[in-house]
Motif scaffolding. Structure first.
Motif, short mmCIF file in Angstrom:
data_model
loop_
_atom_site.label_atom_id
_atom_site.label_comp_id
_atom_site.label_asym_id
_atom_site.label_seq_id
_atom_site.Cartn_x
_atom_site.Cartn_y
_atom_site.Cartn_z
N VAL A 93 -11.50 -8.34 5.84
CA VAL A 93 -11.45 -8.12 4.31
C VAL A 93 -12.32 -6.95 3.62
CG1 VAL A 93 -11.69 -9.13 1.99
CG2 VAL A 93 -10.80 -10.71 3.85
N SER A 111 -1.61 -3.73 5.13
CA SER A 111 -1.74 -4.83 6.01
C SER A 111 -3.20 -5.49 5.48
CB SER A 111 -1.48 -5.03 7.27
OG SER A 111 -2.18 -3.78 7.93
N THR A 112 -4.00 -4.27 5.24
CA THR A 112 -5.40 -4.65 4.93
C THR A 112 -5.50 -5.50 3.61
OG1 THR A 112 -6.03 -2.61 5.85
CG2 THR A 112 -7.76 -3.78 4.52
N LYS A 113 -6.34 -6.43 3.67
CA LYS A 113 -6.86 -7.51 2.45
C LYS A 113 -7.63 -6.73 1.82
CE LYS A 113 -3.98 -10.73 4.56
NZ LYS A 113 -2.71 -11.09 3.88
N LYS A 114 -7.41 -6.65 0.55
CA LYS A 114 -8.34 -5.75 -0.27
C LYS A 114 -8.83 -6.47 -1.38
CE LYS A 114 -5.34 -1.77 1.19
NZ LYS A 114 -4.49 -0.87 0.68
N ASP A 149 -5.10 -6.82 -3.50
CA ASP A 149 -4.66 -8.10 -3.40
C ASP A 149 -5.76 -9.04 -4.47
OD1 ASP A 149 -3.10 -8.18 -1.02
OD2 ASP A 149 -4.85 -7.35 -0.12
N LEU A 362 -7.72 -15.26 1.20
CA LEU A 362 -6.89 -14.16 1.92
C LEU A 362 -6.88 -13.99 3.35
CD1 LEU A 362 -8.64 -11.24 -0.21
CD2 LEU A 362 -6.42 -12.10 -0.56
#
Length: 364
Positions: A93, A111-114, A149, A362
């Motif tokens: 994350v 695709s990165t959790k932000k 996100d 997440l």
């Protein structure tokens, strides 16, 4: 089956020890103490804020001088993300704070959790700092949040403002300090006479240090015995030095930047911060943690920090400040470092756990 260890990468613009960077360091250390693997990325170097990080936090300094190096920064962070994923064998994350760090976060793969942590009212702050250009910067910054996100606000008023923009999810987690920095606080070499008031922050129009300066000059002319310390730098510094000289007062000290303002704060009677706008001011949280009562403007964002007659006073209008300072100076001064005037809801452990809950959701 063992639960995977959460992995987090925190991005900040630099290692300059200002409010947002101190907040990021407090978060990095708080998450690390909860068992999260934390990497801390500074887009450029600064005067040594990395010394505040716990040993388990992995520091990366990219040392880029401007946003023109944007895609080089992105490439380097992708490389760090790849390395961290190789170590953790899972998702990482990414949490960012401030404009340049948030922009890099937005540019990372979908695709990165932000997560973005918003530290203040962007529109008000940018406009006060940059004039009409501030409206444009704030609009760009708010637009970026639609690609994040989770947007973390620091209080309910900030959450209300952010709800006007297309954020996917907004969560409120209070601001907090790196408490270990304040367990042992030294005393200043100089002992000041009378009762001592301190201001900690940038010397800018938004912070209104001139209001405090003129108020203390007036109170001393009326017979009060007050010393006033200004800790911080900014564009108003030279004007303030001239005004102090004109007043003939030897009780007002413009001290400039101090690496450790807390050693002065703990030994003052009250802190006064008459800013026109604030997120949740770190300087006030630090003062309350050290047992120093505070005077602040009555803003929605300040009401949950200061309770009149308990740990300070709030004031509505500039002309009210003089009377409120007199009342605040009557509060008992708690000199023991173990005495804390900061509410438990702002504790580092409590707030770090809230961030950890967001991270774990997440990563599900």
């Amino acid at each position: 089956m063992n639960k995977a260890v959460p992995e987090c990468l925190i991005i900040v613009p630099s290692l300059t020890p200002n409010g947002p960077i101190k907040g990021a360091i407090a978060l990095a250390n708080g998450l690390s103490e909860l068992g999260v693997r934390v990497s801390f990325v500074a887009l450029k170097t600064g005067p040594g804020a990395n010394s505040l990080l716990l040993p388990d936090v992995v520091l990366h300094e990219l040392n880029y001088s401007s946003l023109f190096s944007l895609f080089q920064m992105r490439a380097n962070i992708l490389k760090i993300l790849f390395q961290r994923r190789s170590v953790s064998s899972g998702a990482v994350v990414v949490i960012s704070m401030c404009f340049s760090a948030d922009l890099i976060n937005v540019l990372l793969p979908r695709s990165t959790k932000k997560i973005v942590s918003v530290r203040s009212d962007l529109k008000d702050n940018y406009t006060m700092e940059y004039g009409p250009m501030g409206h444009i910067l704030a609009s760009i910054h708010h637009w970026m949040f639609r690609f994040i996100d989770v947007v973390v606000s620091m209080n309910s008023e900030m959450e209300r403002v952010l709800s006007n923009y297309k954020c996917r999810q907004i969560i409120t987690i209070p601001n907090f300090i790196n408490e270990v920095d304040f367990k042992t606080v030294g005393t200043p070499v100089v002992e000041y006479p009378g009762q001592t008031i301190i201001f900690v922050g940038s010397l800018t129009n938004r912070k209104k240090p001139f209001l405090l300066l003129e108020t203390v000059i007036s109170l001393n002319e009326q017979g009060s015995d007050l010393t006033l310390l200004f800790v911080g730098d900014g564009p108003l510094k030279d004007q303030m030095i001239r005004r102090v000289s004109e007043s003939g007062s030897n009780r007002i000290h413009i001290m400039g930047f101090q690496e450790s303002p807390s050693k002065f704060v703990r030994n003052c009677d009250i802190m006064v911060l008459p800013s026109l706008s604030e997120g949740t001011p770190r300087a006030v949280m630090e003062a309350l943690y050290l047992g120093t009562p505070c005077v602040m403007r009555s803003l929605v964002t300040n009401d949950n920090l200061v309770v009149d007659g308990v740990n300070g006073y709030l004031f509505d209008n500039d002309e009210d400040l003089e009377a409120v300072i007199v009342k605040a100076l009557s509060l008992a001064r708690r000199s023991l470092s173990t005495y804390c005037l900061l509410d438990e809801s702002f504790s580092q452990k409590t707030c770090s756990k809230s961030y950890l809950n967001v991270i774990e959701r997440l990563l599900e």
